[in-house]
Design an enzyme around this catalytic site. Sequence first.
Site, PDB file in Angstrom:
ATOM      1  N   HIS A   1      20.692  12.813  95.186  1.00  0.00           N
ATOM      2  CA  HIS A   1      21.467  13.993  95.569  1.00  0.00           C
ATOM      3  C   HIS A   1      21.774  13.900  97.064  1.00  0.00           C
ATOM      4  O   HIS A   1      21.016  13.317  97.832  1.00  0.00           O
ATOM      5  CB  HIS A   1      20.642  15.235  95.267  1.00  0.00           C
ATOM      6  CG  HIS A   1      21.366  16.532  95.345  1.00  0.00           C
ATOM      7  ND1 HIS A   1      21.633  17.157  96.549  1.00  0.00           N
ATOM      8  CD2 HIS A   1      21.863  17.356  94.372  1.00  0.00           C
ATOM      9  CE1 HIS A   1      22.253  18.299  96.314  1.00  0.00           C
ATOM     10  NE2 HIS A   1      22.413  18.452  95.003  1.00  0.00           N
TER      11      HIS A   1
ATOM     12  N   ASP B   1      11.745  13.955  95.359  1.00  0.00           N
ATOM     13  CA  ASP B   1      12.613  15.114  95.152  1.00  0.00           C
ATOM     14  C   ASP B   1      12.379  15.609  93.731  1.00  0.00           C
ATOM     15  O   ASP B   1      12.817  14.981  92.763  1.00  0.00           O
ATOM     16  CB  ASP B   1      14.069  14.688  95.373  1.00  0.00           C
ATOM     17  CG  ASP B   1      15.085  15.759  94.992  1.00  0.00           C
ATOM     18  OD1 ASP B   1      14.686  16.836  94.496  1.00  0.00           O
ATOM     19  OD2 ASP B   1      16.292  15.502  95.153  1.00  0.00           O
TER      20      ASP B   1
ATOM     21  N   GLN C   1      14.625  18.812  89.945  1.00  0.00           N
ATOM     22  CA  GLN C   1      14.961  18.867  88.522  1.00  0.00           C
ATOM     23  C   GLN C   1      13.755  18.643  87.609  1.00  0.00           C
ATOM     24  O   GLN C   1      13.902  18.709  86.391  1.00  0.00           O
ATOM     25  CB  GLN C   1      16.030  17.815  88.202  1.00  0.00           C
ATOM     26  CG  GLN C   1      17.348  18.037  88.906  1.00  0.00           C
ATOM     27  CD  GLN C   1      18.103  19.244  88.409  1.00  0.00           C
ATOM     28  OE1 GLN C   1      17.900  19.697  87.291  1.00  0.00           O
ATOM     29  NE2 GLN C   1      18.982  19.777  89.242  1.00  0.00           N
TER      30      GLN C   1
ATOM     31  N   LYS D   1      15.598  26.332  89.828  1.00  0.00           N
ATOM     32  CA  LYS D   1      15.760  25.345  88.763  1.00  0.00           C
ATOM     33  C   LYS D   1      14.735  25.546  87.638  1.00  0.00           C
ATOM     34  O   LYS D   1      14.803  24.876  86.605  1.00  0.00           O
ATOM     35  CB  LYS D   1      15.592  23.927  89.320  1.00  0.00           C
ATOM     36  CG  LYS D   1      16.441  23.606  90.538  1.00  0.00           C
ATOM     37  CD  LYS D   1      17.884  23.375  90.214  1.00  0.00           C
ATOM     38  CE  LYS D   1      18.611  22.813  91.433  1.00  0.00           C
ATOM     39  NZ  LYS D   1      20.041  22.571  91.174  1.00  0.00           N
TER      40      LYS D   1
ATOM     41  N   CYS E   1      27.145  16.668  93.774  1.00  0.00           N
ATOM     42  CA  CYS E   1      26.450  16.257  95.009  1.00  0.00           C
ATOM     43  C   CYS E   1      25.835  14.868  94.880  1.00  0.00           C
ATOM     44  O   CYS E   1      24.774  14.586  95.437  1.00  0.00           O
ATOM     45  CB  CYS E   1      25.386  17.272  95.404  1.00  0.00           C
ATOM     46  SG  CYS E   1      26.057  18.895  95.840  1.00  0.00           S
TER      47      CYS E   1
END
Length: 401
Positions: free
Chosen positions: A122, A195, A198, A221, A359
Amino acid sequence: MSLDLASIRAQFPILAETVHGKRLAYLDNAATTQKPLAVLDRIDRYYRHENANVHRAVHLLAERATKAYEGARDRIASFVGADREEIVFTRGTTEAINLVARSYLQPMLQPGDEVLLTGMEHHSNIVPWQLAGAKTVAAPVRDDGSLDLDAWRAMLNPRTRLVAVVQVSNALGTVNPVAEMIEIAHAAGVPVLVDGAQSLAHLKLDLHALDVDFFTTSAHKAFGPTGFGMLYAKREHLEAMPPWHGGGDMIETVAFEGSTWNEIPYKFEAGTPDMAGAIGFAAALDWIDGVGLDTLIAHEVDLTAYATEQLAGLPGIRVIGTAPGKVGVFSMVMDGAHPHDLGTLLSESGVAVRTGHHCTMPLWQRFGVPATARASLAVYNGHDDIDQLVSGLKTAQRLLG
């Protein structure tokens, strides 16, 4: 355990909305999830009965607010397998990565130093490292959307100051082998940031067992409020890192001649915090546990398999990202149609999907497409949502063909 889909859906008021006279099939969950009544009611209760600034008063409302706010930190830490002192509250994944870039990485950088990424990152896991002054290099993505792990391993070198990798791709659904990557990077003396924007609502997490140095995620999320998230970092990193924002609550003492800093994690949390965000996030994690993460995951695995089968049967539709073990993210292109036109026609059919580059511009350059229409799944989705998506795609093909 089987999941009672009707009961789950009844807890999300927004799912009763109609779109252009059709039932809403909300398939934009990688962008943001909807919020259950448990979260909405908890935030409402905070503002009605507990609203006060935390840490700064001894009156009853402040005591209630502080107890709920700090209780949220305990709840979040428990959910991800961390200690409360290792959880820094932020506005989300993006701010958490920026914090690490400026407070951890930037002070140690020398010309030519690298951050090793993957080709599916991202923008929020690319741009902050560049702003900090690092050279960003990315390991290639295979045709099925999986990471070329051998190429990634070969790119580790003496100039690598940090590995930063997405755990679950927001554009492909690919689940990266972060445990193996952390082990390899640590053997080379390189710290790792994951990261997890998600992954929080789709995978089981134990950050201590994972041995990750930094982990970032966002509440929205995972059925929580927008504008709130957190950074996990190992204690030794947080102790060594300087604060990056100055103001109230991050200080121990202040004088015109100089100031000293609060203990971790508070030295990174300047100003009045988002109390409602923290409390709402904790309520969302309670809700996930109430459903049962194993039950949630099993439902999404079944739904992903069904969607994969149904979309594969549509001529003229190509799904980009077919890596084994992926989560329910389907980035699609249709022959002869721009994704924005496709998304507009799907909305006319009551289906909410995302259109654009999501993104991840470098990723779509790799696949030779400017944009896609992305459907992404959550626990309140069912086979009927996939059927409505497929019907909408067929209608769009007729109208655009």
